[in-house]
Scaffold this active site. Structure first.
Site, PDB file in Angstrom:
ATOM      1  CG  LEU A   1      -2.311  -1.076   1.253  1.00  0.00           C
ATOM      2  CD1 LEU A   1      -2.707  -1.304   2.187  1.00  0.00           C
ATOM      3  CD2 LEU A   1      -2.881  -1.298  -0.086  1.00  0.00           C
ATOM      4  CG  HIS A   2       0.652   3.108  -3.455  1.00  0.00           C
ATOM      5  ND1 HIS A   2       0.309   4.537  -3.598  1.00  0.00           N
ATOM      6  CD2 HIS A   2       0.795   2.833  -3.884  1.00  0.00           C
ATOM      7  CE1 HIS A   2      -0.941   3.525  -4.886  1.00  0.00           C
ATOM      8  NE2 HIS A   2      -0.001   2.698  -4.501  1.00  0.00           N
ATOM      9  CD  GLU A   3      -0.150   8.830   1.603  1.00  0.00           C
ATOM     10  OE1 GLU A   3      -1.283   9.293   1.542  1.00  0.00           O
ATOM     11  OE2 GLU A   3       0.239   8.648   3.231  1.00  0.00           O
ATOM     12  N   GLY A   4      -1.874   6.539  -2.454  1.00  0.00           N
ATOM     13  CA  GLY A   4      -2.625   6.061  -3.218  1.00  0.00           C
ATOM     14  C   GLY A   4      -3.746   5.620  -2.764  1.00  0.00           C
ATOM     15  CG  HIS A   5      -3.309   1.356  -2.742  1.00  0.00           C
ATOM     16  ND1 HIS A   5      -2.110   1.180  -2.292  1.00  0.00           N
ATOM     17  CD2 HIS A   5      -3.793   0.688  -3.502  1.00  0.00           C
ATOM     18  CE1 HIS A   5      -1.982   0.553  -3.469  1.00  0.00           C
ATOM     19  NE2 HIS A   5      -2.517   0.439  -4.220  1.00  0.00           N
TER      20      HIS A   5
ATOM     21  CD  GLN B   1      -8.506  -1.486 -11.870  1.00  0.00           C
ATOM     22  OE1 GLN B   1      -8.248  -2.290 -11.900  1.00  0.00           O
ATOM     23  NE2 GLN B   1      -8.491  -0.848 -10.930  1.00  0.00           N
TER      24      GLN B   1
HETATM   25  P1  AMP Z   1      -4.127  -2.072  -7.248  1.00  0.00           P
HETATM   26  O1  AMP Z   1      -3.318  -2.976  -6.214  1.00  0.00           O
HETATM   27  O2  AMP Z   1      -2.590  -0.999  -7.824  1.00  0.00           O
HETATM   28  O3  AMP Z   1      -4.409  -2.661  -7.694  1.00  0.00           O
HETATM   29  O4  AMP Z   1      -4.657  -0.492  -6.643  1.00  0.00           O
HETATM   30  C1  AMP Z   1      -5.545  -0.755  -5.553  1.00  0.00           C
HETATM   31  C2  AMP Z   1      -6.395   0.463  -6.396  1.00  0.00           C
HETATM   32  O5  AMP Z   1      -5.405   1.519  -5.824  1.00  0.00           O
HETATM   33  C3  AMP Z   1      -7.006   0.601  -7.399  1.00  0.00           C
HETATM   34  O6  AMP Z   1      -8.475   0.888  -7.755  1.00  0.00           O
HETATM   35  C4  AMP Z   1      -6.314   1.605  -8.442  1.00  0.00           C
HETATM   36  O7  AMP Z   1      -6.271   2.678  -9.020  1.00  0.00           O
HETATM   37  C5  AMP Z   1      -5.898   2.681  -7.444  1.00  0.00           C
HETATM   38  N1  AMP Z   1      -4.615   3.327  -6.855  1.00  0.00           N
HETATM   39  C6  AMP Z   1      -3.464   2.890  -6.827  1.00  0.00           C
HETATM   40  N2  AMP Z   1      -2.189   3.977  -7.696  1.00  0.00           N
HETATM   41  C7  AMP Z   1      -3.740   4.744  -6.851  1.00  0.00           C
HETATM   42  C8  AMP Z   1      -2.769   6.738  -7.057  1.00  0.00           C
HETATM   43  N3  AMP Z   1      -1.714   6.580  -7.341  1.00  0.00           N
HETATM   44  N4  AMP Z   1      -3.642   7.475  -6.966  1.00  0.00           N
HETATM   45  C9  AMP Z   1      -4.994   7.278  -6.517  1.00  0.00           C
HETATM   46  N5  AMP Z   1      -5.554   5.938  -6.617  1.00  0.00           N
HETATM   47  C10 AMP Z   1      -4.160   4.987  -6.971  1.00  0.00           C
END
Ligand code: AMP
Length: 278
Positions: free
Chosen positions: A30-34, A150
């Protein structure tokens, strides 16, 4: 925070959660986006559930399933700190037991761009998202615009299959230098990491041209490509595209809400990014 590893544990835990429920599906690391999705879910719902599942069916045979980064202990800590109520982290066999034979395909939206470069990818995504939304039955589910195609596919399948869940899309979270956060950024060497923000800067050059009044798609795409190539020969571009925000169909002129998208490989790492034109 309750942690469930099996579907029967999950179903018992879900029955006890106050509604409405906000759900955030992820592949972990996990990162700040998640975490931005988790925070929004926390603000809008009585309960928040997160899944961590590196879904094997959305990876092609030559892709990075085996080396995809994983750190469940760290993820658990971050989610507990973010006041998440429930974490579901199943093994692949729990989601795909022997005999599994049902697939969800979203026609039209899945075949080009990411779908063309990653055959079968969106079939895997659509299938696992349908299964997860069926299991959790959340009032709201949260997805990032980072994966814009997606998101469009998930909106389509939730409507088409009457999943009764509101799909919430949230803006891309970036590093200070513009690079979109991604679990895959750990693959980048220090030198590649320095170059990587050029992807965003190239999109921004196309966006700026659009802001100045340019409406011809070909010109905008050309500006993105020229910016990228002028500064670095290190990127191998899969596609640069400008599409309708909803249908993901390409357009000759930007007359409706649109999205400018790029996918490129830097060394062994494939990066994607996009910007809304609206
Ligand atoms: P993932 O773990 O890459 O499958 O991502 C899980 C969810 O987090 C998906 O809905 C992604 O679109 C979202 N996500 C990934 N990276 C980011 C980001 N930088 N900013 C916002 N949401 C993100």
């Amino acid at each position: 925070m309750q942690v469930c590893r099996t579907i029967s544990q999950l179903q018992r835990a879900l029955a006890a959660l106050p509604r409405p429920l906000g759900f955030v599906p992820t592949m972990g690391y996990l990162h700040e986006g998640h975490l931005s999705l988790v925070r929004q879910a926390r603000a809008e719902n009585a309960s928040v559930a997160v899944s961590i599942f590196v879904n094997p069916t959305q990876f092609g045979p030559q892709e990075d399933l085996a080396r995809y980064p994983r750190d469940l202990a760290r993820d658990r800590k971050l989610l507990a700190e973010a006041a998440v109520d429930l974490l579901f982290a199943p093994e692949a066999e729990e989601m795909y037991p022997p005999g599994f034979a049902t697939w969800v395909e979203v026609k039209g939206l899945s075949e080009h761009l990411e779908g063309a470069f990653r055959p079968g990818h969106f079939r895997g995504v659509a299938t696992v998202v349908t299964k997860l939304l069926n299991l959790f039955r959340p009032e709201r589910a949260y997805f990032g615009e980072k994966d814009a195609q997606q998101l469009a596919i998930v909106r389509r399948l939730a409507a088409d299959l009457n999943l009764g869940c509101t799909i919430v899309g949230l803006p891309t979270v970036r590093e200070a230098d513009g690079l979109a956060l991604s679990s895959r950024n750990v693959y980048l060497s220090p030198e590649e990491r320095q170059r990587a923000p050029l992807l965003y800067r190239s999109l921004k050059a196309g966006y700026d041209l659009w802001r100045q009044g340019e409406r011809r798609t070909a010109r905008i795409i050309d500006e993105v490509r020229r910016t990228l190539q002028a500064e670095s020969k290190a990127f191998r571009v899969d596609y640069i595209a400008l599409v309708d925000e909803e249908t993901f169909q390409e357009m000759e002129f930007v007359e409706r809400p649109a999205r400018l998208l790029i996918a490129a490989r830097l060394g062994r790492t494939r990066l994607i990014d996009n910007l809304p034109l609206k």
